[in-house]
Write a protein that holds these residues in place. Structure first.
Motif, PDB file in Angstrom:
ATOM      1  N   GLU A 143       0.827  -1.202   0.000  1.00 25.78           N
ATOM      2  CA  GLU A 143       0.000   0.000   0.000  1.00 25.78           C
ATOM      3  C   GLU A 143       0.863   1.255   0.000  1.00 25.78           C
ATOM      4  O   GLU A 143       0.457   2.309   0.473  1.00 25.78           O
ATOM      5  N   PHE A 149       0.223   5.647   5.813  1.00 24.79           N
ATOM      6  CA  PHE A 149      -0.927   4.936   5.251  1.00 24.79           C
ATOM      7  C   PHE A 149      -1.134   3.691   6.094  1.00 24.79           C
ATOM      8  O   PHE A 149      -0.239   2.859   6.225  1.00 24.79           O
ATOM      9  N   TYR A 150      -2.333   3.579   6.668  1.00 25.19           N
ATOM     10  CA  TYR A 150      -2.587   2.527   7.658  1.00 25.19           C
ATOM     11  C   TYR A 150      -3.931   1.869   7.377  1.00 25.19           C
ATOM     12  O   TYR A 150      -4.980   2.490   7.529  1.00 25.19           O
ATOM     13  N   TYR A 151      -3.870   0.625   6.910  1.00 23.31           N
ATOM     14  CA  TYR A 151      -5.069  -0.172   6.654  1.00 23.31           C
ATOM     15  C   TYR A 151      -6.119   0.585   5.851  1.00 23.31           C
ATOM     16  O   TYR A 151      -7.264   0.752   6.270  1.00 23.31           O
ATOM     17  N   GLY A 152      -5.693   1.042   4.687  1.00 28.37           N
ATOM     18  CA  GLY A 152      -6.611   1.670   3.753  1.00 28.37           C
ATOM     19  C   GLY A 152      -6.883   3.138   3.995  1.00 28.37           C
ATOM     20  O   GLY A 152      -7.637   3.760   3.238  1.00 28.37           O
ATOM     21  N   GLN A 153      -6.269   3.717   5.014  1.00 27.52           N
ATOM     22  CA  GLN A 153      -6.536   5.110   5.348  1.00 27.52           C
ATOM     23  C   GLN A 153      -5.253   5.937   5.300  1.00 27.52           C
ATOM     24  O   GLN A 153      -4.256   5.597   5.948  1.00 27.52           O
ATOM     25  N   GLU A 202      -3.079   9.071   6.308  1.00 27.58           N
ATOM     26  CA  GLU A 202      -2.988   9.940   7.482  1.00 27.58           C
ATOM     27  C   GLU A 202      -3.673  11.280   7.209  1.00 27.58           C
ATOM     28  O   GLU A 202      -3.613  11.810   6.100  1.00 27.58           O
ATOM     29  N   GLU A 203      -4.300  11.831   8.238  1.00 30.22           N
ATOM     30  CA  GLU A 203      -5.023  13.091   8.079  1.00 30.22           C
ATOM     31  C   GLU A 203      -4.081  14.252   7.758  1.00 30.22           C
ATOM     32  O   GLU A 203      -2.881  14.196   8.010  1.00 30.22           O
TER      33      GLU A 203
END
Length: 215
Positions: A116, A164-168, A170-171
């Motif tokens: 990812e 990038f963490y499990y499909g998300q 970072e804000e």
């Protein structure tokens, strides 16, 4: 005699062309500098972090195409050894192969399809811990990307990153003034962490805090 002269000319032409290729390769190698990204985030057992990013503040970049297709933001990288027992880096190592760019897209053409982004490795500053990494002077749960990066491809020596963490992804953040002996003003605004090529860059997930240090 003519054949001998032709052979000599051909040999000289080939030698000149080869020297040119070697020279260009050497010039490119001179542009590659060791660059480190630490991103602090606590995760659950068996969970992992990837990094995405590139040149500039993220505008005009490819997010769903291969960086080989002319992505203006993709930065060439070569992964470096982490100095951690490979028994504890197998997840990261699985995705390092054929990860040739830092970019805003996911897996690259020859990279494992589960990638990812650029894989990071969890590290610790505790010398008794199995995830101890010598560059980590900051604590536990610091995810590390250690690469040789093509700093010559950057106009100003800076690049952007986000976790990038499990499909998300970072804000967005508003990065403040960094601390550290290598911290200098960033020449543009961004909603991402802004790192400096050729240095150790330390960030925390969702935080505007940052530190940039020399090796």
């Amino acid at each position: 005699m003519f054949r001998l002269a032709f052979t000599i000319v051909l040999f000289c032409a080939v030698a000149t062309a080869l020297a040119s290729v070697i020279s260009k390769r050497d010039d490119q190698d001179d542009n590659f500098q060791e660059t480190v990204i630490f991103l602090k985030k606590s995760v659950g057992p068996g969970q992992h972090i990837f990094i995405r990013g590139g040149a500039g503040n993220g505008t005009g970049c490819f997010t769903d195409a291969s960086p080989y297709d002319g992505d203006p933001c993709a930065i060439p990288i070569v992964h470096l050894d982490l100095g951690i027992d490979s028994a504890f880096t197998n997840f990261r190592d699985k995705f390092v192969d054929s990860d040739d760019f830092l970019s805003w897209s996911g897996s690259e053409p020859n990279q494992d399809s589960g990638a990812e982004g650029t894989p990071a490795q969890q590290t610790s500053s505790d010398q008794s811990h199995w995830l101890f990494q010598a560059l980590n002077k900051y604590g536990s749960d610091y995810w590390l990307v250690r690469v040789s990066m093509d700093c010559g491809s950057l106009d100003n020596g800076f690049f952007d990153v986000r976790g990038f963490y499990y499909g998300q992804l970072e804000e967005e953040i508003s990065q403040g003034t960094c601390t550290g002996d290598a911290a200098v003003p960033v020449p543009y605004t961004s909603v991402n962490h802004v790192a400096r090529c050729g240095y150790i860059n330390v960030f925390e997930w969702g935080s505007s805090d940052c530190k940039i240090e020399s090796f």
